[in-house]
Design an enzyme around this catalytic site. Structure first.
Site, PDB file in Angstrom:
ATOM      1  N   ASP A  58       0.854  -1.180   0.000  1.00 26.76           N
ATOM      2  CA  ASP A  58       0.000   0.000   0.000  1.00 26.76           C
ATOM      3  C   ASP A  58       0.894   1.235   0.000  1.00 26.76           C
ATOM      4  OD1 ASP A  58       0.957   0.323   2.568  1.00 26.76           O
ATOM      5  OD2 ASP A  58      -0.932  -0.157   3.555  1.00 26.76           O
ATOM      6  N   PHE A  59       0.306   2.401   0.164  1.00 28.55           N
ATOM      7  CA  PHE A  59       1.092   3.621   0.046  1.00 28.55           C
ATOM      8  C   PHE A  59       1.614   4.126   1.382  1.00 28.55           C
ATOM      9  CE2 PHE A  59      -1.147   3.484  -3.912  1.00 28.55           C
ATOM     10  CZ  PHE A  59      -0.297   4.088  -4.822  1.00 28.55           C
ATOM     11  N   HIS A 150      -8.504   6.063 -10.372  1.00 31.70           N
ATOM     12  CA  HIS A 150      -7.150   6.587 -10.544  1.00 31.70           C
ATOM     13  C   HIS A 150      -6.476   6.050 -11.799  1.00 31.70           C
ATOM     14  CE1 HIS A 150      -6.978   7.618  -5.964  1.00 31.70           C
ATOM     15  NE2 HIS A 150      -7.813   8.363  -6.645  1.00 31.70           N
TER      16      HIS A 150
END
Length: 350
Positions: A58-59, A150
């Protein structure tokens, strides 16, 4: 501030009694609602957390997240790797990272196949995803089932707006894995996958589907997202006020003060714990385990068999049983913690 809060509360009806469709603010309550005639159209809002068990970071996780592991690219700051202005000047870091994360190297997770089951059972209205890994498509969702908020790797375009030549996914993959910066064959400018960078507009489909979908949704299932990136995060406030919202995530998120949310144009946040809570349920933990727990309660015993069968098909097509070993069906935690972190204060307050 209190005066303004009271004024807006009265004017906008923020304090008015809302219809309650869940008989219990737990996963069991959501299950009974899903099995009723009232729940016919489900929207899923998903983020990077549903793909971490596939081996995709994940980020924002402090030690394992993508932003925490970008030192080797010598960026001015981590987010620069996804900023369009930086990309146009220095595309090399992005394409080096893209090689590591390129779609086709990973298998869909239990979460992805749970969403597919929603579709097969006629419940899925739409899946809105922040992810660019295309695993929703690999799991069996069709383009019409998806809003890739996105963007996607499926197509790419020249960044020169006066050119704009389109390229296929296979063309881009060949360039990325040859470690050559993709250049337009027509004008020699950089070619970028059609993913949304910071500083770019979201796809028009995001806004058109948002307008048509959320007025008729019966249940929101939010999984694996921090709800920190706008305008995606504001989607939780687009549903009718009575619509139940289930969060499956490692931590509670989306909790915005209703007054401040309205003032900032973000809508009302989620309310799991107050005495006024009436529609929001949080299941805290691993997203795959949350989907297994919900599937168990729904009686959808076929979920794990579906994952095994589809993963075997992917392995057979790739000719390698070793590809993405982390994406196999994760061991079930017994028993499934179906009530974990659902609003535990409910019985104490009633």
């Amino acid at each position: 501030m209190d005066f303004l809060r009271n004024l807006f509360t009265q004017t906008l009806g923020l304090g008015s009694q809302k219809e309650r469709l869940l008989d219990e603010l737990t996963l069991e309550g959501v299950t009974r609602y899903m099995q009723s005639e009232r729940c016919r159209r489900v929207i899923c809002l998903v983020g990077a957390g549903i793909s971490t068990s596939a081996g995709i970071p994940d980020f924002r996780s402090p030690s394992t997240g993508l932003y925490a592991n970008l030192e080797k690219y010598h960026l001015p700051y981590p987010e620069a790797i996804f900023e369009i202005s930086y990309f146009k000047k220095h595309p090399e870091p992005f394409f080096a990272l893209a090689k590591e994360l390129y779609p086709g190297q990973f298998k869909p997770t239990i979460c992805h196949y749970f969403i597919r089951l929603l579709k097969e059972k006629g419940l899925l209205l739409r899946c809105y995803t922040q992810n660019i890994d295309t695993l929703e498509r690999v799991a069996g969702l069709e383009p019409q089932d998806l809003v890739e908020a996105h963007g996607t790797f499926y197509t790419s375009h020249c960044v020169n707006t006066s050119c704009g030549k389109e390229y296929t996914m296979s063309w881009m993959k060949e360039k990325i894995f040859s470690e050559a910066t993709p250049k337009c064959e027509k004008c020699q400018n950089v070619v970028k996958p059609d993913i949304v960078f910071f500083g770019e507009n979201l796809p028009p489909r995001f806004f058109s589907c948002m307008q048509s979908d959320f007025s008729k949704v019966d249940l929101l299932i939010i999984m694996g997202t921090s709800l920190q990136v706008q305008p995606f995060a504001s989607l939780i406030s687009k549903a009718p006020l009575a619509t139940p919202r289930l969060l499956i995530n490692k931590e509670k998120t989306g909790q915005t003060d209703p007054f401040l949310g309205m003032m900032m144009g973000l809508g009302g946040g989620m309310d799991f714990d107050s005495k006024k809570a009436y529609r929001d349920v949080a299941w805290l933990g691993d997203c795959d385990q949350g989907c297994l727990a919900l599937a168990d309660l729904l009686g959808w015993k076929e979920l794990e068999d579906l994952v095994r069968r589809e993963h075997a098909n992917i392995d057979a097509q790739s000719g390698s049983q070793a590809s993405n070993p982390s994406a196999t069906v994760s061991p079930r935690k017994s028993p499934p913690p179906a009530k974990e972190a659902a609003r535990t204060k409910e019985k104490e307050e009633h």
